[in-house]
Design a protein around this motif. Structure first.
Motif, mmCIF file in Angstrom:
data_model
loop_
_atom_site.group_PDB
_atom_site.id
_atom_site.type_symbol
_atom_site.label_atom_id
_atom_site.label_comp_id
_atom_site.label_asym_id
_atom_site.label_seq_id
_atom_site.Cartn_x
_atom_site.Cartn_y
_atom_site.Cartn_z
ATOM 1 N N ILE A 1 0.856 -1.178 0.000
ATOM 2 C CA ILE A 1 0.000 0.000 0.000
ATOM 3 C C ILE A 1 0.894 1.230 0.000
ATOM 4 O O ILE A 1 1.727 1.408 0.879
ATOM 5 C CB ILE A 1 -0.924 0.004 1.233
ATOM 6 N N GLU A 2 0.718 2.053 -1.011
ATOM 7 C CA GLU A 2 1.519 3.266 -1.096
ATOM 8 C C GLU A 2 0.923 4.314 -0.166
ATOM 9 O O GLU A 2 -0.289 4.505 -0.118
ATOM 10 C CB GLU A 2 1.525 3.800 -2.523
ATOM 11 N N SER A 3 1.796 4.974 0.558
ATOM 12 C CA SER A 3 1.312 6.023 1.443
ATOM 13 C C SER A 3 0.978 7.254 0.618
ATOM 14 O O SER A 3 1.546 7.483 -0.455
ATOM 15 C CB SER A 3 2.372 6.361 2.489
ATOM 16 N N LYS A 4 0.042 8.028 1.139
ATOM 17 C CA LYS A 4 -0.357 9.237 0.423
ATOM 18 C C LYS A 4 0.781 10.243 0.498
ATOM 19 O O LYS A 4 1.440 10.359 1.528
ATOM 20 C CB LYS A 4 -1.609 9.842 1.069
ATOM 21 N N PRO A 5 1.029 10.958 -0.582
ATOM 22 C CA PRO A 5 2.100 11.960 -0.533
ATOM 23 C C PRO A 5 1.730 13.081 0.435
ATOM 24 O O PRO A 5 0.579 13.489 0.524
ATOM 25 C CB PRO A 5 2.186 12.469 -1.972
ATOM 26 N N LYS A 6 2.738 13.539 1.169
ATOM 27 C CA LYS A 6 2.494 14.623 2.123
ATOM 28 C C LYS A 6 2.286 15.911 1.344
ATOM 29 O O LYS A 6 3.016 16.198 0.399
ATOM 30 C CB LYS A 6 3.687 14.773 3.068
ATOM 31 N N PRO A 7 1.314 16.700 1.760
ATOM 32 C CA PRO A 7 1.118 17.979 1.070
ATOM 33 C C PRO A 7 2.296 18.908 1.359
ATOM 34 O O PRO A 7 2.826 18.939 2.461
ATOM 35 C CB PRO A 7 -0.178 18.529 1.665
#
Length: 51
Positions: A18-24
């Motif tokens: 599961i790829e983590s969401k990119p940090k804004p």
């Protein structure tokens, strides 16, 4: 043979990564130009009493 190819490619493994969401990215802070610098100094310096 087909199963070996699937295993080599990675299709045979049931693991899902599961790829983590990119940090804004943080909002850039406003920069102070040289023209605003003098105004900021006079606004924030303690008042000097002239004799």
């Amino acid at each position: 043979m087909e199963q070996e190819i699937k295993n080599a490619v990675g299709l045979g493994s049931p693991e899902l990564v599961i790829e983590s969401k990119p940090k804004p990215e943080p909002e850039p802070k406003p920069t102070v130009t040289i023209y605003e610098f003098g105004r900021l100094l006079t606004e924030n310096e303690p008042s000097v009493k002239k004799k």
